[in-house]
Write an enzyme that holds these catalytic residues in place. Structure first.
Site, PDB file in Angstrom:
ATOM      1  N   GLY A 104     -13.363  -4.329   3.026  1.00 21.98           N
ATOM      2  CA  GLY A 104     -12.464  -3.237   3.366  1.00 21.98           C
ATOM      3  C   GLY A 104     -11.058  -3.792   3.426  1.00 21.98           C
ATOM      4  O   GLY A 104     -10.492  -4.144   2.414  1.00 21.98           O
ATOM      5  N   GLU A 105     -10.530  -3.934   4.624  1.00 19.78           N
ATOM      6  CA  GLU A 105      -9.151  -4.397   4.831  1.00 19.78           C
ATOM      7  C   GLU A 105      -8.170  -3.536   4.044  1.00 19.78           C
ATOM      8  O   GLU A 105      -7.355  -4.042   3.275  1.00 19.78           O
ATOM      9  CB  GLU A 105      -9.001  -5.881   4.465  1.00 19.78           C
ATOM     10  CG  GLU A 105      -9.907  -6.773   5.288  1.00 19.78           C
ATOM     11  CD  GLU A 105      -9.619  -8.258   5.089  1.00 19.78           C
ATOM     12  OE1 GLU A 105      -9.962  -8.774   4.014  1.00 19.78           O
ATOM     13  OE2 GLU A 105      -9.062  -8.872   6.005  1.00 19.78           O
ATOM     14  N   HIS A 106      -8.329  -2.244   4.225  1.00 21.00           N
ATOM     15  CA  HIS A 106      -7.396  -1.318   3.573  1.00 21.00           C
ATOM     16  C   HIS A 106      -7.408   0.038   4.260  1.00 21.00           C
ATOM     17  O   HIS A 106      -8.305   0.355   5.048  1.00 21.00           O
ATOM     18  CB  HIS A 106      -7.719  -1.164   2.078  1.00 21.00           C
ATOM     19  CG  HIS A 106      -9.155  -0.879   1.757  1.00 21.00           C
ATOM     20  ND1 HIS A 106      -9.830   0.214   2.241  1.00 21.00           N
ATOM     21  CD2 HIS A 106     -10.046  -1.569   0.998  1.00 21.00           C
ATOM     22  CE1 HIS A 106     -11.065   0.190   1.780  1.00 21.00           C
ATOM     23  NE2 HIS A 106     -11.232  -0.880   1.040  1.00 21.00           N
ATOM     24  N   ALA A 107      -6.375   0.823   3.932  1.00 22.43           N
ATOM     25  CA  ALA A 107      -6.327   2.236   4.328  1.00 22.43           C
ATOM     26  C   ALA A 107      -6.153   3.032   3.042  1.00 22.43           C
ATOM     27  O   ALA A 107      -5.711   2.493   2.019  1.00 22.43           O
ATOM     28  CB  ALA A 107      -5.156   2.487   5.271  1.00 22.43           C
ATOM     29  N   LYS A 147      -9.529   0.057   7.893  1.00 24.97           N
ATOM     30  CA  LYS A 147     -10.930  -0.270   8.198  1.00 24.97           C
ATOM     31  C   LYS A 147     -11.325  -1.651   7.699  1.00 24.97           C
ATOM     32  O   LYS A 147     -10.921  -2.057   6.615  1.00 24.97           O
ATOM     33  CB  LYS A 147     -11.869   0.772   7.595  1.00 24.97           C
ATOM     34  CG  LYS A 147     -11.698   1.026   6.123  1.00 24.97           C
ATOM     35  CD  LYS A 147     -11.824   2.511   5.837  1.00 24.97           C
ATOM     36  CE  LYS A 147     -11.404   2.876   4.438  1.00 24.97           C
ATOM     37  NZ  LYS A 147      -9.956   3.089   4.328  1.00 24.97           N
TER      38      LYS A 147
END
Ligand code: TYD
Length: 143
Positions: free
Chosen positions: A49-52, A97
């Site tokens: 993830g590590e993104h919006a 997230k």
């Protein structure tokens, strides 16, 4: 924002032959499902993830095994454990997230409201925080 993140418990149908979970777009999840993908084979020390997302809403379900999802909205954070095939979380647009602590048998199913478009992903956390604090400022001016 985090108030819009929802834990979902799906109905478990089935009989003595086994269980069955049905997910219909707009009925069991709050969007038309345009994309499905699943993540497996991630080691316990991997963070995904590590993104919006500017546009896409998601529902995450560990259909096998377990993982954790950390959700951030620029001010607060919440951690969810996904370890049941009939449970999931709904993530609105613009939450950050991270998925992690994957069990060896984890299969994380993701339902998405949009087709893939790399341009609507924000992958830089500082940029995300900047956008969210600007939005917060604009909202407070509007009030
Ligand atoms: P990525 O978004 O980094 O996965 P995760 O958020 O689960 O850690 O995606 C990994 C790669 O797969 C990246 O090159 C983009 C590609 N991809 C698609 O082509 N379509 C998709 O729907 C998704 C989710 C990823």
């Amino acid at each position: 924002m985090l108030k819009d993140v929802k834990f979902i418990r799906f109905n478990q149908l089935g009989d003595n032959r086994g269980k069955l979970v049905v997910i219909e777009g707009e009925n069991d999840v709050p969007f038309v499902i345009q994309r499905v993908f699943y993540i497996y084979g991630s080691d316990a020390d991997v963070i995904r993830g590590e993104h919006a997302n500017l546009e896409t809403e998601f529902v995450l379900i560990n259909v096998c095994g377990a993982s954790k999802v950390r959700v951030v909205d620029g001010q607060n954070e919440k951690i969810y454990i996904l370890d049941q095939p009939h449970e999931g979380i709904y993530l609105p647009r613009m939450v950050w997230k991270d998925m992690y602590d994957f069990s060896a048998d984890s299969i994380l199913l993701v339902l998405a409201s949009k087709h893939y478009d790399g341009k609507e992903y924000i992958r830089d956390y500082d940029e995300y925080i900047k956008i969210m604090s600007k939005r917060k400022h604009l909202n407070s001016v509007d009030l």
